[in-house]
Structure formats: structure tokens, C-alpha cells
Design an enzyme around this catalytic site. Structure first.
Site, short mmCIF file in Angstrom:
data_model
loop_
_atom_site.label_atom_id
_atom_site.label_comp_id
_atom_site.label_asym_id
_atom_site.label_seq_id
_atom_site.Cartn_x
_atom_site.Cartn_y
_atom_site.Cartn_z
N ASN A 150 39.63 48.87 40.58
CA ASN A 150 40.93 48.39 40.11
C ASN A 150 41.96 49.50 39.97
O ASN A 150 43.15 49.27 40.07
CB ASN A 150 40.77 47.65 38.77
CG ASN A 150 39.86 48.38 37.81
OD1 ASN A 150 38.69 48.61 38.10
ND2 ASN A 150 40.39 48.75 36.66
N CYS A 324 43.57 47.79 30.99
CA CYS A 324 42.72 47.70 29.82
C CYS A 324 42.56 49.05 29.14
O CYS A 324 42.18 49.12 27.99
CB CYS A 324 41.36 47.14 30.19
SG CYS A 324 41.50 45.71 31.24
N1 PLP Z 1 36.70 43.61 36.95
C1 PLP Z 1 37.73 44.27 37.51
C2 PLP Z 1 37.48 45.16 38.66
C3 PLP Z 1 39.02 44.12 36.99
O1 PLP Z 1 40.03 44.78 37.53
C4 PLP Z 1 39.20 43.26 35.88
C5 PLP Z 1 40.55 43.12 35.27
O2 PLP Z 1 41.37 44.01 35.35
C6 PLP Z 1 38.10 42.59 35.36
C7 PLP Z 1 36.86 42.79 35.92
C8 PLP Z 1 38.24 41.67 34.19
O3 PLP Z 1 38.80 40.46 34.58
P1 PLP Z 1 39.44 39.50 33.47
O4 PLP Z 1 40.74 40.10 33.10
O5 PLP Z 1 39.60 38.18 34.17
O6 PLP Z 1 38.48 39.44 32.35
#
Ligand code: PLP
Length: 389
Positions: A150, A324
């Protein structure tokens, strides 16, 4: 104020077609999809259609899709399902660059006695497959490795990873939250047992996601309750969002070529022009195969948060590290794992585009960014020629 949105890996706008598809299910069609009457059954049939669309977008069968509330829930469900249904095995293998939805869960499980191997990555964010191979053992309950990062956009070679893991009979989960909708993902071509998708990364609303579980995979639900999702995830379905998610997956499939061409072209222009116009910039993971929409750029000797705040004054939305982890001034765990020097990790900004991004927006960023960096460098105690602090 005008918004120039370049933060699509954090979340995306709900596509108008998706909104249109969803609205009746907040209004006139409010029945419970599990009800016996026709009114509820209508919603149930729409959920069935959505399941077919989500499944088709990754080459899965509809019954292999479990709707969840978010990518985080999908990841938690996959990893916990593997350790609960393989109680004789304990080890978890993952990487140092996973999203907190995997990383923090694995750290928590490590505290509870599960041996966890966090595989390193190189300076470009790439994984060494021999190191992966060497980490697998009779005791490995699950390997969980993301498809696309991400923050850097770096893609892991999921097909080769899956081959290695499956040749040893180990359960393989991939967090494909950033991959689906941006690059082709086909579970008939890649041997994964479980795969996570999240709606809000592909123009569906927040709060809806899915976990693909290959037929025959040992499974145990995270949410134990009603019979919804064939007993694999209790809780009355988020019907409108699921219906929107189906539409969003269908649209994402239709726009994949555009992602690979137009959107990738915009990203490339942004990246190369930034490097031309601003000295001492480094593309994090620039030497690796990456998502078409993402660039993470380190502006040496300046603070990422200051850049973001100044971009924000022009309505430009970007991110320093993942959404996050923002709020903390520590460089992100991803950039640290890649060994990005401190001076540049601190000043790293992620721009992530989507199919609504325009060339005009890229030009606007390219106009506003260079003076911001110059200004910040003039006051940076670390910039060449500036007096020492
Ligand atoms: N996994 C990845 C690679 C992400 O980028 C994200 C969110 O940024 C998530 C999991 C989590 O997804 P959610 O926001 O739907 O909980």
C-alpha cells in the site's frame, strides 16, 4: 475548495454508478436478505448477484466469496482460520512490510506464543524467494504475504510465492486489498487458498470487503453467529454496500486496461517530472515492479508532514506512509524495512491515483510541489549550505 485527490490507496470515492445501485437498498428495499418473504428475498437475490460479480472479478466461484466488513476483518479471518483449523501447526510466515491488519495481528499472535517469521525485503522492497523457502517448515500453519504494498506500490511475485508455499502443502493467504481493481488478479492462475479484497479501495463504500476461500480449504469463522454467509461469517449482511461492492468490482474489471495505460501514464509523468524539477528525490521501490497508480517519493532533508500540510493548503491530498500510520512521526515500518535512509524516509510522500485522476490535476501538483520543497529546504537545518542547528 477544489480537491486534487492523490490518495487513492487510502480510500476512493464511491463511483456514481455504485451509489445509484445502492440507494434503493437504503430506501424502499429494506428487507432482511434472510427473510422467507419475497420482500427480503429480493435483497437476498441482489446479494447473490453481487457475490457473482465479486467472484468473477478474481476468477473465483461465487460460493468461494465470504463478505466481511473490511480488509482488516478479511485478513484477521484468514490468519485465525488457518491457525484454528490446523491446531498441530503453529508457525506463521509473513513479511516486514505488511499492512498493520496483518503485521499487528501477527505481532499479537507472537506474544501469545505463535512463532512468527517476518521476512525481510531489499532496498527496492523486494522479497528473496530463497529466504522464504528456507523459512517454511513442517510447523508452518500459514504463509500470509501481500500482493501489492500500500505504501510503495511494490508487487510481490505472488504466482511464484504461491507455487513455493503450495508445493510444501502449506496454506497460503494473500492480502490483495491494493491489487484488486488495479492489476489483473486471477485465482485460477495463482494458487492461493485465501485472498482479501476491500471495497473502499475500488470505488465501493467503506465497511464492505470480501475474503476468497478456495473450495476445500479448512476454515473456521471469526464471527460466530447466524447462518449468514453459509455459516462462515455471522451477522446480518451490509446489503446496500455488498450490492454496491458487486457493481464496483464489475466496473473495476472494465477499467483495468485504463489503469495499465492512462493512469499508469499519469503516475509516470508525475514521478519523472518531480525527479526532473526537484533535486535530491528518491522513488522508494522505483527499481521494482509496482502498481500502476502509486509512487512513493522521498524528498531528502524535509519533513513529510510539513509537505502534506502545505499541499493541503492547495487542496492536494496525498499521504506520508500509509493512512493508518499517519499521526505518528516515525518513518513507516515499510520504508524502514526497505532501508530507506532516515533523511529521505522522513520526507517521503505517497501519491496514489485512480481512474478519476486527470492530467490537469497532475500538472497542478507539479506546479505547486517544487516551491513547497524549496521553501522547506531553505529552513531545513539538514539542507546543504544551511547553517547547522
Ligand atoms: N491491507 C492493505 C494492503 C491495505 O492497504 C489496507 C488499507 O489501507 C487494508 C489491508 C485494510 O483494509 P480496510 O481499510 O478495508 O480494513
Amino acid at each position: 475548495m477544489r480537491i486534487v485527490y492523490a490518495d487513492s490507496n487510502a480510500t476512493t470515492r464511491v463511483a456514481p454508478e455504485v451509489m445509484e445501485e445502492m440507494l434503493p437498498y437504503y430506501g424502499e428495499f429494506y428487507g432482511n436478505p434472510s427473510s422467507m418473504h419475497f420482500f427480503g428475498g429480493h435483497v437476498g437475490r441482489k446479494i447473490k448477484d453481487a457475490r457473482e460479480k465479486v467472484a468473477a472479478s478474481i476468477g473465483a466461484r461465487p460460493e468461494e466469496i465470504i463478505f466481511t466488513s473490511c480488509g482488516t476483518e478479511s485478513n484477521n479471518t484468514a490468519i485465525r482460520a488457518a491457525i484454528v483449523s490446523n491446531p498441530d501447526k503453529k508457525q506463521i510466515v509473513t513479511t516486514r512490510v505488511e499492512h498493520p491488519a496483518v503485521k499487528n495481528l501477527c505481532e499479537d499472535l507472537a506474544k501469545r506464543g505463535y512463532p512468527v517469521t517476518f521476512l525481510p525485503v531489499d532496498r527496492q522492497g523486494r522479497l528473496d524467494l530463497d529466504t522464504l523457502d528456507a523459512s517454511l517448515s513442517e510447523n508452518t500453519a500459514i504463509v500470509s504475504i501481500m500482493w501489492a504494498n500500500n505504501e510503495s506500490g511494490v508487487l510481490f511475485p505472488i504466482e511464484q510465492i504461491a507455487q513455493k508455499v503450495k508445493s510444501k502443502g502449506i496454506v497460503f493467504h494473500t492480502d490483495a486489498v491494493q491489487a484488486v481493481g488495479k492489476i489483473p488478479v486471477d485465482v485460477t492462475a495463482v494458487d492461493v487458498d485465501m485472498l482479501s479484497i476491500s471495497g473502499h479501495k475500488l470505488h465501493a463504500p467503506k465497511g464492505v470487503a470480501a475474503l476468497y476461500v478456495k473450495r476445500g480449504t479448512k476454515y473456521s469463522p471469526l464471527l460466530i453467529g447466524g447462518h449468514q454467509e453459509s455459516g462462515r461469517r455471522g451477522g446480518t449482511e451490509n446489503a446496500a454496500s455488498i450490492i454496491g461492492f458487486g457493481k464496483a468490482c464489475e466496473l473495476a474489471g472494465a477499467h483495468l486496461d485504463e489503469m495499465a495505460t492512462r493512469v499508469c501514464g499519469l503516475r509516470d509523468k508525475l514521478e519523472s517530472e518531480i525527479q526532473c524539477r526537484i533535486p535530491d528525490t528518491i522513488v522508494n521501490g522505483g527499481g521494482a515492479i509496482r502498481l500502476p497508480n502509486t509512487t512513493s517519493i522521498g524528498f531528502q532533508y524535509v519533513e513529510g508532514e510539513s509537505i502534506l500540510l502545505m499541499l493541503d493548503q492547495f487542496g492536494i491530498c496525498a499521504s506520508s506512509g500509509s493512512a493508518c500510520t499517519s499521526g505518528s512521526l516515525e518513518p513507516s515500518h515499510v520504508l524502514r524495512a526497505m532501508g530507506v535512509p532516515f533523511t529521505s524516509a522522513h520526507g517521503s510522500i505517497r501519491f496514489s491515483l485512480d481512474r478519476y485522476s486527470t492530467e490537469e490535476e497532475i500538472d497542478f501538483i507539479l506546479e505547486k510541489l517544487p516551491p513547497i520543497i524549496s521553501r522547506l529546504r531553505r529552513i531545513s537545518p539538514f539542507w546543504k549550505g544551511n547553517p547547522e542547528p
